[in-house]
Design a protein around this motif. Structure first.
Motif, mmCIF file in Angstrom:
data_model
loop_
_atom_site.group_PDB
_atom_site.id
_atom_site.type_symbol
_atom_site.label_atom_id
_atom_site.label_comp_id
_atom_site.label_asym_id
_atom_site.label_seq_id
_atom_site.Cartn_x
_atom_site.Cartn_y
_atom_site.Cartn_z
ATOM 1 N N LEU A 294 1.044 -1.394 -0.026
ATOM 2 C CA LEU A 294 -0.215 -0.196 -0.010
ATOM 3 C C LEU A 294 1.291 0.999 0.097
ATOM 4 C CD1 LEU A 294 -2.646 -0.277 2.838
ATOM 5 C CD2 LEU A 294 -3.528 -0.619 0.433
ATOM 6 N N ALA B 207 -3.682 5.111 -1.944
ATOM 7 C CA ALA B 207 -3.250 4.022 -0.109
ATOM 8 C C ALA B 207 -4.294 4.362 0.445
ATOM 9 C CB ALA B 207 -1.932 4.508 -0.160
ATOM 10 N N TYR C 40 -4.111 -4.034 -4.852
ATOM 11 C CA TYR C 40 -3.866 -2.809 -5.968
ATOM 12 C C TYR C 40 -4.644 -2.529 -7.622
ATOM 13 C CZ TYR C 40 -0.305 -0.225 -8.707
ATOM 14 O OH TYR C 40 0.172 0.551 -9.625
ATOM 15 N N GLY D 155 -7.049 1.514 -1.008
ATOM 16 C CA GLY D 155 -6.222 0.083 -0.596
ATOM 17 C C GLY D 155 -6.667 -0.128 0.908
ATOM 18 N N SER E 85 1.741 2.987 -3.844
ATOM 19 C CA SER E 85 0.616 3.794 -3.770
ATOM 20 C C SER E 85 0.825 4.769 -5.018
ATOM 21 C CB SER E 85 0.996 4.294 -2.632
ATOM 22 O OG SER E 85 1.271 5.209 -2.249
#
Length: 278
Positions: free
Chosen positions: A89, A188, A171, A191, A93
């Protein structure tokens, strides 16, 4: 296909140029070397007779090697699953937002590559990095314990692959988010939110009674019904790593659900990216 591989190669070169990713790989290597030099295991007729770490005895009880190694393999599987996703993450990112940033995306689109190749190539590059990291960590531990105990099992390697399946879905969400907002922080965050929701979805039956019967409980069950059960996949990977039997039907259903959600999220990102003006 050449366009996809070209973008994937760029992502990998970008990753190797980052010091914190190299530091992470060096850290895994040092940890494996430390474990190799400090761990002493005595095996007698397929049973673990003694274990020493840094010269200190860990357990005097004699037990079968596979039973003795189960806790270690399960902890490793959880670390690879959740730790790998969390690291991904942060570390990955900004790959997609960087490629889609003003100036760079116009340059890429001026090259003989299709738009879908930019996103798919980014996805392939990041997943190559993820699979390589998971295989390196889990494979190193598998090799060390196999050599020291003579007990070989493919469980830890399969568990690492399941962790990669989960990260692929995470992702895919981050990549789709990048087509909407070119922000590494928001990618990020998307996610991370998806990871938390996936963990909750795996425990939906245990959490549902917390809500009062009616609209709130029904809403929670409907929301989590369409989310992939990442925590269930994590538990399955830990069981496989420890060679604990589990139902193949349940593993297949959970893996398929996570994979299909990832494909759907990626397809949504491709659809939006194809129609976006730059």
């Amino acid at each position: 296909m050449n366009g996809v591989l070209g973008i994937a190669g760029y992502v990998l070169r970008e990753a190797l140029s980052r010091k914190f990713i190299l530091a992470f790989l060096v850290g895994i290597t040092l940890l494996l070397l430390t474990l190799t030099l400090s761990l002493r295991i005595e095996v007698l007729d397929g049973a673990l007779a003694a274990t020493r770490l840094f010269g200190q005895s860990l357990d005097h009880a004699i037990q079968a090697v596979d039973m003795a190694l189960r806790p270690l393999y399960m902890v490793t599987a959880y670390l690879v699953f959740y730790g790998g996703i969390l690291f991904g993450l942060v570390a990955c990112s900004d790959f997609a937002p960087g490629l889609l940033s003003p100036g760079r995306i116009e340059h890429l689109l001026a090259l003989p590559v299709h738009r879908w190749q930019v996103l798919v190539g980014t996805f392939v590059g990041v997943m190559t990095l993820g699979v390589g990291g998971a295989a390196y960590g889990a494979g190193g531990l598998w090799l060390i314990l196999g050599v020291k105990t003579g007990y070989w099992t493919a469980g830890p390697l399969i568990a690492a692959l399941l962790a990669c399946v989960a990260y692929a879905a995470v992702y895919a969400v981050m990549l789709t988010c990048a087509t909407l907002v070119r922000s590494a922080a928001l990618c990020a965050a998307a996610g991370g939110a998806f990871l938390v929701l996936g963990v909750i979805a795996g425990f939906r039956r245990s959490i549902a009674p917390v809500f009062e019967e009616g609209v709130s409980r029904t809403g929670f069950e409907l929301l989590t019904l369409f989310l992939p059960r990442l925590s269930s996949l994590a538990n399955a990977s830990a069981s496989i790593a420890a060679s604990i039997p589990l139902e193949q039907h349940s593993l297949g259903a959970v893996s398929a659900g996570v994979g299909l959600f990832g494909v759907g999220a990626l397809a949504l990102g491709l659809w939006h990216f194809e129609r976006k003006d730059y």
